[in-house]
Scaffold this active site. Structure first.
Site, PDB file in Angstrom:
ATOM      1  N   ASN A  37      41.666  68.094  31.443  1.00 46.47           N
ATOM      2  CA  ASN A  37      41.098  67.858  30.116  1.00 46.47           C
ATOM      3  C   ASN A  37      41.284  69.065  29.194  1.00 46.47           C
ATOM      4  OD1 ASN A  37      39.780  66.342  28.214  1.00 46.47           O
ATOM      5  ND2 ASN A  37      37.762  66.422  29.184  1.00 46.47           N
ATOM      6  N   HIS A 122      25.797  57.668  34.724  1.00 50.49           N
ATOM      7  CA  HIS A 122      25.401  58.725  33.782  1.00 50.49           C
ATOM      8  C   HIS A 122      24.416  58.220  32.751  1.00 50.49           C
ATOM      9  CE1 HIS A 122      28.334  62.071  34.332  1.00 50.49           C
ATOM     10  NE2 HIS A 122      28.737  61.199  35.226  1.00 50.49           N
ATOM     11  N   ARG A 147      22.473  60.075  37.296  1.00 53.22           N
ATOM     12  CA  ARG A 147      22.461  61.446  36.776  1.00 53.22           C
ATOM     13  C   ARG A 147      21.756  61.412  35.416  1.00 53.22           C
ATOM     14  NH1 ARG A 147      27.469  65.434  34.798  1.00 53.22           N
ATOM     15  NH2 ARG A 147      26.922  64.942  32.668  1.00 53.22           N
ATOM     16  N   TYR A 159      25.780  69.770  26.414  1.00 52.52           N
ATOM     17  CA  TYR A 159      26.762  69.072  27.244  1.00 52.52           C
ATOM     18  C   TYR A 159      26.132  67.818  27.840  1.00 52.52           C
ATOM     19  CZ  TYR A 159      23.829  70.907  30.867  1.00 52.52           C
ATOM     20  OH  TYR A 159      22.731  71.165  31.638  1.00 52.52           O
ATOM     21  N   ASP A 210      23.142  67.905  36.163  1.00 55.76           N
ATOM     22  CA  ASP A 210      24.237  68.869  36.036  1.00 55.76           C
ATOM     23  C   ASP A 210      23.791  70.010  35.120  1.00 55.76           C
ATOM     24  OD1 ASP A 210      26.660  70.160  35.761  1.00 55.76           O
ATOM     25  OD2 ASP A 210      27.797  68.377  35.145  1.00 55.76           O
ATOM     26  N   HIS A 212      25.912  72.511  34.410  1.00 55.21           N
ATOM     27  CA  HIS A 212      27.156  72.863  33.724  1.00 55.21           C
ATOM     28  C   HIS A 212      27.363  74.378  33.587  1.00 55.21           C
ATOM     29  CE1 HIS A 212      30.565  71.243  31.332  1.00 55.21           C
ATOM     30  NE2 HIS A 212      30.272  70.155  32.010  1.00 55.21           N
ATOM     31  N   GLU A 236      23.620  70.277  40.092  1.00 56.25           N
ATOM     32  CA  GLU A 236      25.064  70.550  40.083  1.00 56.25           C
ATOM     33  C   GLU A 236      25.421  71.758  39.230  1.00 56.25           C
ATOM     34  OE1 GLU A 236      27.160  67.152  38.601  1.00 56.25           O
ATOM     35  OE2 GLU A 236      28.882  68.341  38.005  1.00 56.25           O
ATOM     36  N   GLU A 262      33.542  71.198  40.849  1.00 52.21           N
ATOM     37  CA  GLU A 262      34.457  70.334  40.086  1.00 52.21           C
ATOM     38  C   GLU A 262      35.618  71.107  39.469  1.00 52.21           C
ATOM     39  OE1 GLU A 262      31.585  68.669  37.242  1.00 52.21           O
ATOM     40  OE2 GLU A 262      32.574  69.780  35.645  1.00 52.21           O
ATOM     41  N   ARG A 283      32.112  69.192  45.206  1.00 49.64           N
ATOM     42  CA  ARG A 283      32.463  68.331  44.072  1.00 49.64           C
ATOM     43  C   ARG A 283      33.965  68.220  43.822  1.00 49.64           C
ATOM     44  NH1 ARG A 283      30.693  65.207  41.097  1.00 49.64           N
ATOM     45  NH2 ARG A 283      30.656  66.183  39.049  1.00 49.64           N
ATOM     46  N   HIS A 312      34.121  64.705  41.864  1.00 47.61           N
ATOM     47  CA  HIS A 312      34.075  64.668  40.404  1.00 47.61           C
ATOM     48  C   HIS A 312      34.744  63.373  39.920  1.00 47.61           C
ATOM     49  CE1 HIS A 312      35.400  66.930  36.508  1.00 47.61           C
ATOM     50  NE2 HIS A 312      34.156  66.543  36.382  1.00 47.61           N
ATOM     51  N   ASP A 316      37.552  61.934  32.356  1.00 53.79           N
ATOM     52  CA  ASP A 316      38.832  62.662  32.322  1.00 53.79           C
ATOM     53  C   ASP A 316      39.609  62.506  33.631  1.00 53.79           C
ATOM     54  OD1 ASP A 316      36.355  64.357  32.108  1.00 53.79           O
ATOM     55  OD2 ASP A 316      37.606  65.935  32.938  1.00 53.79           O
ATOM     56  N   GLU A 339      30.931  60.273  41.830  1.00 52.51           N
ATOM     57  CA  GLU A 339      30.612  60.171  40.405  1.00 52.51           C
ATOM     58  C   GLU A 339      31.431  59.037  39.796  1.00 52.51           C
ATOM     59  OE1 GLU A 339      31.567  63.640  38.117  1.00 52.51           O
ATOM     60  OE2 GLU A 339      30.504  62.932  36.345  1.00 52.51           O
ATOM     61  N   TRP A 402      30.612  76.960  28.648  1.00 50.77           N
ATOM     62  CA  TRP A 402      30.327  75.591  28.197  1.00 50.77           C
ATOM     63  C   TRP A 402      30.096  74.703  29.401  1.00 50.77           C
ATOM     64  CZ3 TRP A 402      32.776  70.789  28.938  1.00 50.77           C
ATOM     65  CH2 TRP A 402      32.055  69.702  28.335  1.00 50.77           C
TER      66      TRP A 402
HETATM   67  C1  GCO Z   1      30.810  66.105  35.301  1.00 51.50           C
HETATM   68  C2  GCO Z   1      31.454  67.125  34.450  1.00 51.50           C
HETATM   69  C3  GCO Z   1      32.228  66.626  33.289  1.00 51.50           C
HETATM   70  C4  GCO Z   1      32.958  67.766  32.594  1.00 51.50           C
HETATM   71  C5  GCO Z   1      34.286  67.303  32.184  1.00 51.50           C
HETATM   72  C6  GCO Z   1      35.076  68.366  31.470  1.00 51.50           C
HETATM   73  O1  GCO Z   1      29.993  66.485  36.091  1.00 51.50           O
HETATM   74  O2  GCO Z   1      31.182  64.958  35.179  1.00 51.50           O
HETATM   75  O3  GCO Z   1      30.675  68.235  34.260  1.00 51.50           O
HETATM   76  O4  GCO Z   1      31.506  65.821  32.434  1.00 51.50           O
HETATM   77  O5  GCO Z   1      32.228  68.224  31.520  1.00 51.50           O
HETATM   78  O6  GCO Z   1      34.966  66.899  33.322  1.00 51.50           O
HETATM   79  O7  GCO Z   1      36.346  67.892  31.197  1.00 51.50           O
HETATM   80 MG    MG Z   2      29.702  68.519  36.234  1.00 53.55          MG
END
Ligand code: GCO
Ligand code: MG
Length: 402
Positions: A37, A122, A147, A159, A210, A212, A236, A262, A283, A312, A316, A339, A402
């Site tokens: 991505n 999600h 989630r 995020y 998550d 992040h 996560e 991930e 992940r 993961h 994306d 996921e 991020w």
């Molecule tokens: C998740 C991830 C994604 C990422 C994405 C970035 O747990 O699914 O954190 O949402 O943000 O894959 O490209």
């Molecule tokens: Mg994630």
């Protein structure tokens, strides 16, 4: 069964996907996903400029040898771009072999180990009320695991909050959007979010969250502790993934299960956290971790240490990689969860595939190979558009993850 050609397709039916197609002398073709991505064209170049010329004329059945050739044959090993490219070649070769034998890919891996692949959906919202509506909806849809992400009071954006209920795509078609982050505001809010979510779902549905990569180990330990009353399935990416040893600190302070990986791409990225039992779920996913050949080794290492898989699987990951994950999940003995994010109708039309969803479990197409067809003509209607994931700054303007 000689490889005669390989082509890389980039399409953007709502978001970008990079797909590799390998052709063989007897007409069987295979697909692999190598979407990274926000960095899509780098993988395309890595394949076209460097790996594809070395594939032509090789026997498509030599999956392990071709993997080793691509991995060991590059002096500059590892990294997300190279490993995504190798992953696409590998998955395309499993697709070809399975098609040539007339069986679904999971049969080659070792057959079915369970009735279906339990997935998590999600649920997200701009605030707690919206997020709870989404949680209730996922529960109603029959998900066994959800989630939960939500906008944070006092922060304009964050995020993990989808555009619309079912879809989520954080990349943007301008320059990188900038988010603002406050660890304090997040930590003040997240326990009440999960108190509410546990009330909505009751005791039997799994809840996931998550972080992040936003916290330090000390902060993550505190969040893990404060979430213990709500019995999460996992927390996560509580900390950035580079520092594997950082997980020791979190582990000493909380029993909240941890998931990470991930953004990892080889077994070496998770060696310490698996062998020291610092996590509960790994992940790493098929398309970003060197394909099925590499991921099954990671899973075997994890199995020794009571670590289970949690691949993961956001949008994306194209339907090619998602299908590969589902075949993998149907087989892998130490399966944890998968996921699962719904793709848009446009994406599903480009990548023709039919999976089934029942009782919170998904099954891959019961067809030879991965069971995904790439519609090249339709894909051409959606040309590549440069897109960036957001960047993130603290409230004082300093860069953060991020
Ligand atoms: C998740 C991830 C994604 C990422 C994405 C970035 O747990 O699914 O954190 O949402 O943000 O894959 O490209
Ligand atoms: Mg994630």
């Amino acid at each position: 069964m000689k490889i005669t050609d390989a082509k890389v397709f980039v399409t953007s039916p709502g978001r970008n996907f990079v797909t590799l197609k390998i052709y063989t002398e007897d007409g069987i073709t295979g697909l692999g996903d190598c979407t990274v991505n926000g960095r899509e064209l780098s993988v395309k170049s890595y394949l076209e400029d460097h790996l594809i010329p070395c594939l032509i004329g090789r026997d498509a059945r030599d999956i392990e040898d071709i993997w080793q050739y691509c991995y060991r044959g590059a002096y500059w090993r590892r990294g997300p771009i190279g490993m995504a490219a190798i992953g696409a070649i590998d998955v395309a070769l499993w697709d070809i072999k399975a098609k040539s034998l007339g069986v679904p890919v999971y049969q080659l891996l070792g057959g079915r180990s369970r009735e279906g692949v339990t997935v998590y959906g999600h649920a997200s919202g701009a605030d707690k009320a919206e997020a709870m509506d989404a949680v209730a909806q996922y529960k109603e849809e029959g998900y066994r695991a959800i989630r939960v992400q939500s906008g944070i009071p006092g922060l304009e954006s964050t995020y993990g909050v989808g555009r619309g209920r079912w879809f989520y795509e954080p990349a943007d078609r301008t320059l990188p959007p900038e988010n603002k982050w406050s660890t304090r505001k997040y930590m003040n809010y997240v326990p009440e979010l999960f108190e509410a979510a546990r009330e909505v779902v009751g005791p039997d549905i799994e809840l996931l969250h998550d972080v992040h990569h936003r916290l330090t180990p000390q902060e993550a330990a505190e969040v893990g502790k404060r979430l213990e009353p709500y019995s999460l399935f996992w927390l996560e990416d509580a900390v950035p993934a580079e520092n594997q040893e950082g997980l020791r600190m979190i582990r000493r302070h909380t029993t909240t299960p941890l998931a990470i990986g991930e953004v990892f791409n080889t077994i070496y990225d998770c060696q310490t956290i698996i062998t020291e039992q610092l996590i509960d779920y790994i992940r790493m996913t098929v398309s970003h971790s060197g394909g099925l050949t590499h991921l099954r080794k990671i899973a075997a290492l994890a199995e020794l240490y009571h670590v289970r898989t949690g691949c993961h699987g956001p949008t994306d990951i194209s339907p090619v990689a998602m299908s590969a994950c589902l075949h993998f999940g149907l087989w892998v003995p130490n399966f944890g969860i998968q996921e699962f994010m719904l793709h848009s109708e446009e994406t599903n039309a480009v990548f023709g595939w039919e999976y089934s969803f029942k009782d919170g479990m998904v099954n891959p197409p019961e067809k030879p190979g991965l069971g995904v067809e790439y519609d090249e003509e339709l894909a051409e209607k959606y040309p590549y558009v440069r897109a960036y994931l957001p960047v993130n700054r603290r409230e004082d303007g300093g860069m953060w993850n991020w």
